[in-house]
Motif scaffolding. Structure first.
Motif, short mmCIF file in Angstrom:
data_model
loop_
_atom_site.label_atom_id
_atom_site.label_comp_id
_atom_site.label_asym_id
_atom_site.label_seq_id
_atom_site.Cartn_x
_atom_site.Cartn_y
_atom_site.Cartn_z
N ARG A 18 0.83 -1.21 0.00
CA ARG A 18 0.00 0.00 0.00
C ARG A 18 0.86 1.26 0.00
O ARG A 18 0.60 2.22 -0.73
CB ARG A 18 -0.92 0.01 1.21
CG ARG A 18 -2.00 -1.05 1.15
CD ARG A 18 -2.72 -1.17 2.50
NE ARG A 18 -3.67 -2.24 2.49
CZ ARG A 18 -4.96 -2.10 2.22
NH1 ARG A 18 -5.44 -0.92 1.91
NH2 ARG A 18 -5.76 -3.14 2.24
N ALA A 19 1.91 1.26 0.83
CA ALA A 19 2.79 2.42 0.92
C ALA A 19 3.54 2.66 -0.39
O ALA A 19 3.76 3.80 -0.79
CB ALA A 19 3.78 2.24 2.07
N SER A 52 4.41 5.97 -5.11
CA SER A 52 4.39 6.13 -6.56
C SER A 52 3.46 7.27 -6.98
O SER A 52 3.81 8.10 -7.82
CB SER A 52 3.97 4.82 -7.22
OG SER A 52 3.90 4.96 -8.61
N ALA A 53 2.27 7.31 -6.37
CA ALA A 53 1.32 8.38 -6.69
C ALA A 53 1.87 9.74 -6.27
O ALA A 53 1.73 10.73 -7.00
CB ALA A 53 -0.03 8.12 -6.00
N ALA A 54 2.51 9.80 -5.10
CA ALA A 54 3.07 11.07 -4.62
C ALA A 54 4.20 11.54 -5.52
O ALA A 54 4.31 12.73 -5.82
CB ALA A 54 3.55 10.91 -3.18
N GLN A 55 5.05 10.61 -5.96
CA GLN A 55 6.16 10.99 -6.83
C GLN A 55 5.66 11.45 -8.19
O GLN A 55 6.19 12.40 -8.76
CB GLN A 55 7.13 9.82 -6.99
CG GLN A 55 7.95 9.56 -5.76
CD GLN A 55 8.77 8.30 -5.84
OE1 GLN A 55 8.38 7.32 -6.49
NE2 GLN A 55 9.91 8.29 -5.18
N LEU A 85 10.11 5.37 1.52
CA LEU A 85 9.42 4.53 2.50
C LEU A 85 10.30 4.36 3.72
O LEU A 85 11.52 4.22 3.60
CB LEU A 85 9.13 3.14 1.93
CG LEU A 85 8.15 3.02 0.77
CD1 LEU A 85 7.98 1.57 0.40
CD2 LEU A 85 6.83 3.63 1.12
N ILE A 86 9.68 4.34 4.88
CA ILE A 86 10.39 4.06 6.12
C ILE A 86 9.70 2.87 6.78
O ILE A 86 8.49 2.92 7.04
CB ILE A 86 10.37 5.28 7.07
CG1 ILE A 86 11.07 6.46 6.42
CG2 ILE A 86 11.00 4.93 8.41
CD1 ILE A 86 10.97 7.74 7.21
N GLY A 89 -3.40 4.05 -1.81
CA GLY A 89 -3.12 2.92 -0.92
C GLY A 89 -4.31 2.09 -0.55
O GLY A 89 -4.19 1.11 0.16
N ARG A 90 -5.46 2.44 -1.04
CA ARG A 90 -6.67 1.67 -0.69
C ARG A 90 -6.73 0.35 -1.40
O ARG A 90 -6.25 0.09 -2.39
CB ARG A 90 -7.92 2.48 -1.02
CG ARG A 90 -8.04 3.65 -0.11
CD ARG A 90 -9.31 4.39 -0.39
NE ARG A 90 -9.30 5.58 0.45
CZ ARG A 90 -10.37 6.09 0.98
NH1 ARG A 90 -11.52 5.57 0.78
NH2 ARG A 90 -10.29 7.16 1.74
#
Length: 91
Positions: free
Chosen positions: A29-30, A35-38, A54-55, A90-91
């Motif tokens: 999901r993250a 990917s969407a944020a980038q 990601l952390i 992430g849904r």
């Protein structure tokens, strides 16, 4: 109506929350959120977009976060809401 009683196995729930299966689902999901944020990130220098990452962590459960890596991430987020808008991926 019949009343049903459920008793949770606390040790089992704790183990489930830290399990590799839960971590794998959170990571998947993250990665979609990342990917969407980038892909929708504003690009002036590319520093904000390239700093998104990601952390992985473990507290009392598996934790996966999408975070920025620059000092001005909060300014970009305040002005654009880029990470907030990416959450639906992430849904």
């Amino acid at each position: 109506m019949a009343r049903t009683s459920i008793k949770l196995n606390s040790a089992g729930v704790k183990a489930l929350l830290k399990s590799s299966e839960v971590r794998a689902d959170l990571t998947d999901r993250a990665e979609r959120v990342l990917s969407a944020a980038q892909s929708s990130a504003p690009v002036a220098s590319g520093e904000y977009r390239d700093g998104l990452r990601l952390i992985q962590d473990t507290t009392d459960r598996a934790v996966v976060r999408v975070s920025g890596g620059t000092d001005h991430d909060w300014i970009v987020e305040a002005n654009t809401g880029n990470l907030a808008r990416a959450l639906d991926a992430g849904r």
